[in-house]
Design an enzyme around this catalytic site. Structure first.
Site, short mmCIF file in Angstrom:
data_model
loop_
_atom_site.label_atom_id
_atom_site.label_comp_id
_atom_site.label_asym_id
_atom_site.label_seq_id
_atom_site.Cartn_x
_atom_site.Cartn_y
_atom_site.Cartn_z
N ASN A 157 -1.28 1.87 6.28
CA ASN A 157 -0.48 0.74 5.80
C ASN A 157 -0.14 -0.11 7.01
OD1 ASN A 157 -0.44 1.94 3.32
ND2 ASN A 157 1.75 2.39 3.30
N GLY A 158 -0.16 -1.43 6.84
CA GLY A 158 0.18 -2.32 7.97
C GLY A 158 -1.00 -3.21 8.29
N GLU A 172 18.46 -16.37 -9.75
CA GLU A 172 17.97 -15.02 -10.04
C GLU A 172 17.38 -14.95 -11.46
OE1 GLU A 172 17.20 -12.46 -8.56
OE2 GLU A 172 17.47 -10.71 -9.84
N LYS A 189 6.31 -4.02 -4.58
CA LYS A 189 7.72 -3.65 -4.52
C LYS A 189 8.30 -3.86 -3.13
CE LYS A 189 11.53 -1.94 -6.19
NZ LYS A 189 12.31 -2.86 -7.04
N GLU A 194 8.71 -13.91 -12.45
CA GLU A 194 8.09 -12.72 -11.88
C GLU A 194 7.38 -11.88 -12.93
OE1 GLU A 194 11.13 -10.40 -9.99
OE2 GLU A 194 9.70 -9.28 -8.77
N TRP A 211 -3.34 -2.53 -1.22
CA TRP A 211 -3.04 -3.87 -1.68
C TRP A 211 -3.67 -4.80 -0.65
CZ3 TRP A 211 0.09 -8.14 -0.17
CH2 TRP A 211 0.43 -9.02 -1.22
N CYS A 264 0.83 -1.20 0.00
CA CYS A 264 0.00 0.00 0.00
C CYS A 264 0.87 1.25 0.00
CB CYS A 264 -0.87 0.03 1.25
SG CYS A 264 -1.73 -1.50 1.55
N LYS A 314 13.56 -13.81 -12.22
CA LYS A 314 13.18 -12.71 -13.12
C LYS A 314 12.12 -13.17 -14.11
CE LYS A 314 14.65 -10.59 -11.05
NZ LYS A 314 14.81 -9.60 -10.02
N HIS A 345 20.06 -35.37 -10.74
CA HIS A 345 19.46 -35.93 -9.52
C HIS A 345 17.94 -35.80 -9.54
CE1 HIS A 345 23.35 -36.71 -7.78
NE2 HIS A 345 23.72 -35.50 -8.14
N ARG A 369 4.50 0.22 -6.49
CA ARG A 369 4.54 -0.64 -5.31
C ARG A 369 3.54 -1.79 -5.41
NH1 ARG A 369 6.65 2.04 -0.71
NH2 ARG A 369 5.25 0.87 0.60
O1 M6R Z 1 13.20 -4.64 -0.54
P1 M6R Z 1 13.88 -5.99 -0.41
O2 M6R Z 1 15.19 -6.05 -1.14
O3 M6R Z 1 14.02 -6.45 1.00
O4 M6R Z 1 12.91 -7.00 -1.16
C1 M6R Z 1 13.20 -8.37 -1.19
C2 M6R Z 1 12.37 -9.08 -2.23
O5 M6R Z 1 11.00 -8.89 -1.99
C3 M6R Z 1 12.68 -8.59 -3.65
O6 M6R Z 1 14.04 -8.70 -3.95
C4 M6R Z 1 11.88 -9.40 -4.70
O7 M6R Z 1 12.32 -10.71 -4.72
C5 M6R Z 1 12.00 -8.72 -6.05
N1 M6R Z 1 10.71 -8.29 -6.53
C6 M6R Z 1 12.60 -9.57 -7.11
O8 M6R Z 1 12.69 -8.90 -8.33
#
Ligand code: M6R
Length: 612
Positions: free
Chosen positions: A100-101, A485, A607, A492, A74, A2, A489, A508, A27
């Site tokens: 937020n929270g 990673e 985000k 995601e 959110w 949020c 990507k 394996h 976000r």
């Molecule tokens: O703000 P942070 O680096 O703590 O966030 C960690 C993860 O949520 C963040 O890296 C997430 O995996 C990304 N969206 C990946 O692209």
């Protein structure tokens, strides 16, 4: 998650609030709303959907005035609906709240308030707050008194803003475990959950910390402790992020812009920190704890998602060059696993772009409770993690707008390389080795720029795989985390299934899935595990799998085995992840682009993950 924006000043609040909400769109959210005091009453507009939908609604609905609060939600408690969107009002439409929270004890509070005659219009935990404030306005002389009393009964986390027709020329803000920043500019004051929403107006920012309440009036702010009401003096600090950095600058998506910014990111993260001639790094944020670092026997790196993969690369770097035992743990596991940590021997290093990730923050608190040194690698200046860790290093990557992290990952790897130099030279790394790493690090931005110039070739390779539904990403040693990673990507932003694997694990189990429809991306630069990777590529080829190799420039042998090769410039083995990840970011981007998905705001993701 949020987003919150508030404004009190001399011009119309509505455009400022909408602009702030647009800047927070990255976000992730599902509904948006605002409430503005017009001099006689507070007008509310909210809607399920995008900020553009809210702007459309505001064409039909008059919302005028110079004091207002706004929110992008959110969903956590209750579906994404207009009724559940913030702001939420009390029974008399006097108090309006954005939040937020999570109010953890919302059920008990709601039952109690219903028994006392309050009527609720949403399924949210936030609506409790407007009714609680309404309750405590009876007997209070100001809105801030009511907010402060109400919050004594709330368990959970909050960044909240409240306005009230009965005490209208102010915004009251409070914070516990969810960020809020006040932006100060002459006779206008802004407040937001993220500096991106403020920087169009001011770079003078005051960060609220946990347990604080702020009263914001035209041109002024006061901060007090929620616990004892004591006054807190806090001056504004300057955030030198440029508003232009928050625009797309001609790129189709923030993600693409941020990928292309990476050579600059490495320069920014190393500026003033790398001393190539002396083969060492200077990290000002760690200066006060250098003796403690020298005495360390073990380092535990804790992070989530992409940041945890950066941590894994750091593990290989620090073990090889600093001879320091390192363990990496995802934060959501660390906080519940009762880690054995020894004060003065152990340190916990957390890595976080936002500096607000709930699980990572909890790990910091857990480590502090155990009496061990806590360190942070954080991008957002003044964020909670940066404040709560004992010492740390800022990434200096600037704002990262795309939900999908790219340039901040690059800056995390860069800072970890600097940390390796620092700790390595404290321990057993020779001057010559230090000089070699430092020189290679300094040469990296130019090499990365060469690599980015091949974007069209990477796009062509991605097009070859456009119809595939499943992918493996394989790597060894330093590039095993890059396989993880690369897969993250792709998942995601394209919603394609992808798995990152240590290449040695293929036979394996996962190899059983491979056939001609299954692309396998191998990260296999000419390094100490090159031959092992080649054997694994042969295994995939024997099952008719399609192999895409990320290889070192000049490696012609691999072109004879792989279906497609993307070449990266030669560098030191330890630094290959910083180059190898770039084509994987572009590969994911171009696949997602061909599928027409919302690249900067992937579905279901946010985000900054400020809830568990
Ligand atoms: O703000 P942070 O680096 O703590 O966030 C960690 C993860 O949520 C963040 O890296 C997430 O995996 C990304 N969206 C990946 O692209």
């Amino acid at each position: 998650m949020c987003g919150i924006v508030g404004y009190i000043g001399t011009t119309e609040a509505r455009p400022v609030l909408l602009d702030g909400l647009r800047r927070l769109e990255y976000r992730g959210y599902d509904s948006a709303g605002l409430a503005v005091w017009d001099g006689q009453k507070i007008n509310l507009a909210k809607i399920k959907g995008r900020v553009a939908d809210l702007a459309g609604l505001l064409q039909q609905q008059s919302v005028k005035g110079t004091v207002g609060i706004a929110h992008t939600r959110w969903a956590t408690h209750g579906e994404p609906t207009t009724a559940n969107a913030h702001p939420h009002a009390d029974c008399k439409n006097n108090v309006y709240v954005v939040h937020n929270g999570i109010v953890e004890n919302y059920k008990a509070l709601k039952d109690q308030l219903i028994r006392e005659g309050h009527t609720f219009h949403s399924e949210t935990d936030t609506e409790i707050l407007s009714h609680l404030i309404e309750k405590y306005l009876t007997g209070a002389t100001t809105l801030e008194q009511a907010v402060s009393r109400a919050l004594k009964f709330v368990k959970g986390t909050y960044a909240l803003l409240a306005i009230a027709s009965s005490d209208p020329e102010k915004i009251v803000a409070a914070r516990l475990s969810s960020p809020l920043r006040i932006g100060v500019s002459a006779d206008q004051v802004f407040i937001a959950s993220d500096p991106s929403a403020l920087l169009n107006y001011t770079s003078r920012v005051v960060t609220l910390t946990d347990g604080e309440l702020a009263v914001i009036t035209r041109g002024n702010y006061t901060i007090t402790s929620l616990e004892d009401g004591g006054a807190i003096n806090r001056e504004a600090e300057t955030i030198d992020w440029n508003i232009d950095e928050i625009q797309k600058s001609g790129f189709d998506h923030f993600m693409l812009k941020e990928i292309f910014e990476q050579p600059e990111t490495v320069i920014n993260s190393t500026r003033g920190r790398l001393i190539p001639a002396e083969g060492r790094a200077v990290l000002g944020g760690l200066a006060d704890v250098e003796d403690k670092l020298r005495a360390l026997k073990r380092l535990t790196i804790v992070a989530c998602g992409t940041a945890s993969y950066a941590g894994l690369v750091g593990e290989y770097m620090l073990e090889e060059y600093a001879d320091l035992p390192v363990e990496v743990c995802v934060a959501s596991e660390f906080r519940y696993r009762k880690p054995s940590l020894i004060p003065r021997e152990d340190a916990v290093l957390v890595i976080s772009q936002s500096g607000e990730t709930a699980d990572t923050l909890a790990a910091v608190r857990e480590a502090k409770a155990k009496g061990v040194l806590t360190l942070g690698i954080v991008n957002v200046i003044g964020s909670t993690i940066s404040r709560e860790t004992d010492a740390g290093v800022y990434n200096h990557a600037g704002p990262e707008i795309s939900v999908c992290s790219t340039k901040v990952f690059m800056s995390q790897l860069t800072v970890l390389a600097l940390l390796t130099l620092l700790l390595g030279r404290q321990r057993r790394m020779s001057l010559v080795t230090g000089q070699r790493i430092a020189a290679e690090l300094a040469a990296l931005p130019a090499r990365m720029a060469e690599l980015l110039a091949q974007a069209d070739r990477i796009k062509t390779v991605a097009q070859h795989c456009q119809s595939a539904k499943n992918f493996f990403f394989c790597g060894r040693k330093y590039n095993y985390p890059i396989a993880l990673e690369g897969a993250l990507k792709l998942k995601e932003i394209s919603y394609r299934h992808a798995e990152g694997l240590a290449a040695g694990e293929l036979k394996h189990g996962p190899l059983a899935m491979v056939d001609e429809h299954f692309p396998v991306i191998f990260i296999c630069p000419k390094d100490s595990v090159y031959e092992k990777n080649i054997s694994n590529i042969q295994e995939v080829k024997a099952r008719r799998g399609r192999v895409i190799a990320i290889a070192t420039a000049g490696d012609t042998d691999i072109a004879a085995i792989a279906d497609d090769v993307i070449y990266i410039p030669k560098t030191l083995e330890m630094l290959t992840p910083l180059l190898a990840v770039v084509p994987l970011q572009l590969f994911a981007y171009y696949i997602a682009q061909s599928l027409g998905v919302d690249i900067d705001k992937p579905r279901n993701l946010a985000k900054s993950v400020t809830v568990e």
